[in-house]
Design an enzyme around this catalytic site. Structure first.
Site, PDB file in Angstrom:
ATOM      1  N   CYS A 114       0.864  -1.169   0.000  1.00  0.00           N
ATOM      2  CA  CYS A 114       0.000   0.000   0.000  1.00  0.00           C
ATOM      3  C   CYS A 114       0.905   1.224   0.000  1.00  0.00           C
ATOM      4  CB  CYS A 114      -0.872   0.012   1.236  1.00  0.00           C
ATOM      5  SG  CYS A 114      -1.872  -1.473   1.400  1.00  0.00           S
ATOM      6  N   ARG A 164       2.126   1.008  -5.917  1.00  0.00           N
ATOM      7  CA  ARG A 164       2.196   0.055  -4.798  1.00  0.00           C
ATOM      8  C   ARG A 164       0.845  -0.568  -4.475  1.00  0.00           C
ATOM      9  NH1 ARG A 164       7.067   0.951  -1.776  1.00  0.00           N
ATOM     10  NH2 ARG A 164       6.168  -0.376  -0.181  1.00  0.00           N
ATOM     11  N   TRP A 187      -4.003  -1.875  -1.466  1.00  0.00           N
ATOM     12  CA  TRP A 187      -4.049  -3.148  -2.179  1.00  0.00           C
ATOM     13  C   TRP A 187      -4.698  -4.111  -1.191  1.00  0.00           C
ATOM     14  CZ3 TRP A 187      -2.092  -8.163  -1.603  1.00  0.00           C
ATOM     15  CH2 TRP A 187      -2.133  -8.964  -2.749  1.00  0.00           C
ATOM     16  N   ASN A 222      -0.108  -0.335   6.284  1.00  0.00           N
ATOM     17  CA  ASN A 222       0.342  -1.260   5.253  1.00  0.00           C
ATOM     18  C   ASN A 222       0.810  -2.521   5.969  1.00  0.00           C
ATOM     19  OD1 ASN A 222       1.448  -2.535   3.045  1.00  0.00           O
ATOM     20  ND2 ASN A 222       3.280  -1.245   2.954  1.00  0.00           N
ATOM     21  N   GLY A 223       0.306  -3.676   5.563  1.00  0.00           N
ATOM     22  CA  GLY A 223       0.720  -4.924   6.217  1.00  0.00           C
ATOM     23  C   GLY A 223      -0.505  -5.714   6.643  1.00  0.00           C
ATOM     24  N   GLU A 254       9.771 -16.156 -17.890  1.00  0.00           N
ATOM     25  CA  GLU A 254       9.642 -14.710 -17.688  1.00  0.00           C
ATOM     26  C   GLU A 254       8.803 -14.075 -18.798  1.00  0.00           C
ATOM     27  OE1 GLU A 254       9.965 -12.804 -15.344  1.00  0.00           O
ATOM     28  OE2 GLU A 254      10.258 -10.799 -16.149  1.00  0.00           O
ATOM     29  N   LYS A 292       5.360 -12.035 -18.097  1.00  0.00           N
ATOM     30  CA  LYS A 292       5.137 -10.654 -18.545  1.00  0.00           C
ATOM     31  C   LYS A 292       3.810 -10.561 -19.283  1.00  0.00           C
ATOM     32  CE  LYS A 292       7.217  -8.918 -16.530  1.00  0.00           C
ATOM     33  NZ  LYS A 292       8.180  -9.355 -15.574  1.00  0.00           N
ATOM     34  N   GLU A 348       0.685 -11.072 -16.866  1.00  0.00           N
ATOM     35  CA  GLU A 348       0.392 -10.108 -15.794  1.00  0.00           C
ATOM     36  C   GLU A 348      -0.128  -8.774 -16.302  1.00  0.00           C
ATOM     37  OE1 GLU A 348       3.694  -9.102 -13.217  1.00  0.00           O
ATOM     38  OE2 GLU A 348       5.095  -9.265 -14.859  1.00  0.00           O
ATOM     39  N   HIS A 401       5.665 -34.276 -22.858  1.00  0.00           N
ATOM     40  CA  HIS A 401       5.223 -35.000 -21.669  1.00  0.00           C
ATOM     41  C   HIS A 401       3.826 -34.580 -21.227  1.00  0.00           C
ATOM     42  CE1 HIS A 401       9.152 -36.794 -21.419  1.00  0.00           C
ATOM     43  NE2 HIS A 401       9.644 -35.591 -21.717  1.00  0.00           N
ATOM     44  N   LYS A 443       3.118  -3.433  -6.844  1.00  0.00           N
ATOM     45  CA  LYS A 443       4.566  -3.562  -6.765  1.00  0.00           C
ATOM     46  C   LYS A 443       4.930  -3.854  -5.316  1.00  0.00           C
ATOM     47  CE  LYS A 443       8.340  -2.624  -9.292  1.00  0.00           C
ATOM     48  NZ  LYS A 443       8.575  -3.506 -10.434  1.00  0.00           N
TER      49      LYS A 443
END
Ligand code: F6R
Length: 609
Positions: free
Chosen positions: A2, A27, A75, A101-102, A482, A486, A489, A505, A604
């Site tokens: 946050c 954030r 968030w 935040n947390g 990666e 990308k 997301e 497989h 983030k």
């Protein structure tokens, strides 16, 4: 996760709080709120959505006034995205107002106790419980009430609190969630990130875990939650404004992709001498002996950082000749990991605040590992916790989808592997050759960036497809992971990354007519094998987009589309092969009309488990 900004001073603070909040919006951005002390009363305005929605709401209600206040962008963790769940939260009885935040882990039992004492809750959040708890313990001294409440709490917090009964006093505290205190002239600020402070002051200090700071316009007092005074180290913030502004680009992610040649040159500056085949990593010097004798390297990270660590594993084995693994920090921390003598744990992280990586690092340290950090944010919690390390030096990364940090992480891991290799088995000329190639990578990336228009055209062809595959082998298997991350997301397209050989497989069953399959097919040890894997996909109707080495014209016979990258040693190639994949993901998100820098459900810096 946050964003937190708070101010106490002599200026009207609404606009400066909002300006700071906009810098922190990456954030978390599902709701936003502000509170000021207005004519002796706390006034809260909050809403779901972005900071822009909060600005609209403030305009509707005629704004808020006051020279002390706080604001927050959320968030969501506990409780859905609703206005009552947005911060700030208040305890009306005591006049307490708080942003957080947390996660307060024991909030449920605290809530029951507080309800028994007559408190009524209007949100589903753990944060409101903390506001009420501080209110319950308030006896005319806000700092003491915050300290007392935090002694009852388990979990993580970065909080700022104010109280109607103590105008001109802000109290902030931290455990696990970063908070910076900005020291100005006749004013003080608190923010979850230095970028929100920099336009007001460049003097700041980081609060440590279990520390509380009481701020007024004129001064501050720092103590522990047990009220033991502490003296913080006020330092100069080294953030350039241009590094946190768009500067002509449409999105931070785009800016950061295009910044990679420059950021990589910064990563390299002064860290090797090609002619002597020598790598100079000052951050490792004190532990040179232990690192030379290392018997095993365990690299820890999450998401993109883990993908960089996975490449690091190949680098360690090939260049340093040391057994290495790369692990999800979140899994490592809850296993019973065996750390033998001579183990080096490397935490890979852009933010240096990722909760799981931090905890995994502590676990490894407790079991005797030497802890290194490959971290971007200077002075972050992880950077302070490690025994030694090498900073990425790529500058602030604002785009939620990590790009330049990934390339920086791979670059630093390659330098660490060469540094160790030179002390173990590698000769100066072998190392010199690799360093020469490493030094050229920024220019190679410039060449790839110049093909952006072609990459956009290729992306356009496939952008309506809902399922994509990303396939690679060896060093470029993590690159495939990666590339897939990308794409998913920011464009919300389903994408799977995997080792190309794994297709047979099971996953090959997914392939149908026209399904895009991105192959990282640059020249390397397994080139022929990748070619066979390409044939297998094509035989089933898949459309192949190949990332291939310049000059490899024959690959056009096997792929619908080819994106060329310069010819460099395989061990260093992920730093170039990832670039077209970053651009494809970027264009796909733009073409689909998504908010590239604020992808849904993400934020983030993941400071909760
Ligand atoms: C993806 C992304 C995340 C982070 C992960 C770890 O684009 O950014 O997967 O890589 O959350 O974050 P750091 O590197 O800050 O530890």
């Amino acid at each position: 996760m946050c964003g937190i900004v708070a101010y106490v001073g002599t200026k009207q603070c609404q606009n400066l709080l909002l300006e700071g909040l906009k810098r922190l919006e990456y954030r978390g951005y599902d709701s936003a709120g502000i509170a000021t002390l207005e004519n002796g009363r706390i006034r809260v305005v909050k809403t779901v959505g972005r900071v822009a929605n909060l600005e609209d709401k403030l305009e509707e209600v005629g704004g808020v006034t006051g020279t002390m206040g706080m604001c927050h962008t959320r968030w969501a963790t506990h409780g859905g995205v609703t206005t009552p769940n947005a911060h700030p939260h208040t305890d009306d009885k005591s006049g307490i107002c708080l942003i957080h935040n947390g996660i307060i882990e024991n909030y449920a039992s605290l809530k029951t106790l507080l309800e028994e004492k007559g408190h009524r809750f209007v949100s589903q959040t753990d944060t409101e419980v903390l506001a009420m708890l501080i209110g319950e313990l308030y006896e005319g001294d806000l700092e003491a009430a915050v300290q007392a409440a935090l002694r009852e709490v388990t979990g993580a917090y970065g909080i700022v609190v104010m109280c109607e009964k103590e105008p001109g006093v802000l109290v902030a505290a931290r455990k696990g969630s970063p908070l910076m205190v900005g020291v100005g002239d006749g004013e003080h600020l608190v923010a979850s990130d230095g970028s929100a402070l920099i336009s007001h002051t460049s003097r700041a200090f980081a609060l440590e875990d279990y520390q509380v700071v009481k701020l007024t316009a004129e001064g501050f007092r720092t103590s522990t939650i047990h009220n033991v005074p502490v003296t913080p180290k006020v330092q100069q913030l080294e953030i350039e404004l241009e590094s946190i502004e768009l500067g002509g680009y449409s999105h931070f992610m785009q800016k950061e992709i295009f910044e990679q040649p420059k950021s990589l040159r910064n990563t390299f500056r002064g860290r090797f001498v090609v002619e002597e085949g020598r790598v100079i990593l000052g951050g490792l010097a004190d532990h040179a002996k232990d690192l030379t004798k290392a018997r095993r390297v365990v690299m820890l990270g999450q998401g993109t950082a883990l993908h960089a660590a996975m490449i690091g594993r190949y680098l360690m084995e090939d260049l340093a000749k040391v057994p290495a693994v790369a692990e999800f920090a979140s899994e490592f921390r809850y296993r019973n990991p065996i750390i033998e003598e001579g183990t080096v744990a490397i935490a890979v992280s852009q933010s240096g605040e990722t909760a799981d990586t931090l905890a995994a690092l502590s676990e490894a340290q407790d079991r005797g590992a030497l802890a290194l950090g490959v971290i971007n944010v200077v002075g972050s919690t992880m950077a302070r916790q490690t025994d030694a390390g090498v900073y990425l030096r790529v500058g602030p990364e604002i785009g939620v989808a990590s790009t330049k940090a990934f390339v920086g992480q791979v670059a630093v891991l390659s330098m660490i592997a060469m540094w160790m290799g030179r002390r173990r088995y590698m000769g100066a000329s072998e190392c010199g050759d690799l360093l020469r190639a490493l030094e050229q990578i920024p220019s190679h990336i410039e060449r790839i960036l110049a093909t952006d228009a072609q990459i956009r055209r290729v992306t356009e062809k496939y952008v309506d497809r809902e399922n994509w595959l990303f396939l690679g082998r060896g060093y470029n298997y993590p690159t495939a992971l990666e590339g897939a991350l990308k794409l998913k997301e920011i464009s919300y397209i389903h994408a799977e990354g995997m080792p190309a050989a794994e297709m047979k497989h099971g996953p090959i069953a997914l392939i149908n007519e026209g399904m895009p399959a991105v192959f990282i097919a640059n020249k390397g040890r397994q080139y022929e094998k990748v070619m066979s894997n390409i044939q297998e996909v094509r035989a089933r109707g898949g459309h192949v987009i190949a990332v291939a080495t310049e000059g490899d014209e024959s690959i056009r016979n096997y792929a619908e589309d080819v994106l060329f990258v310069p010819d460099i040693p395989e061990a260093l190639s992920p730093m170039t092969t990832i670039v077209p994949l970053q651009l494809m993901a970027y264009h796909a998100a733009v073409l689909r009309g998504h908010d590239v820098d604020k992808p849904r459900n993400l934020a983030k810096s993941v400071t909760v488990e």
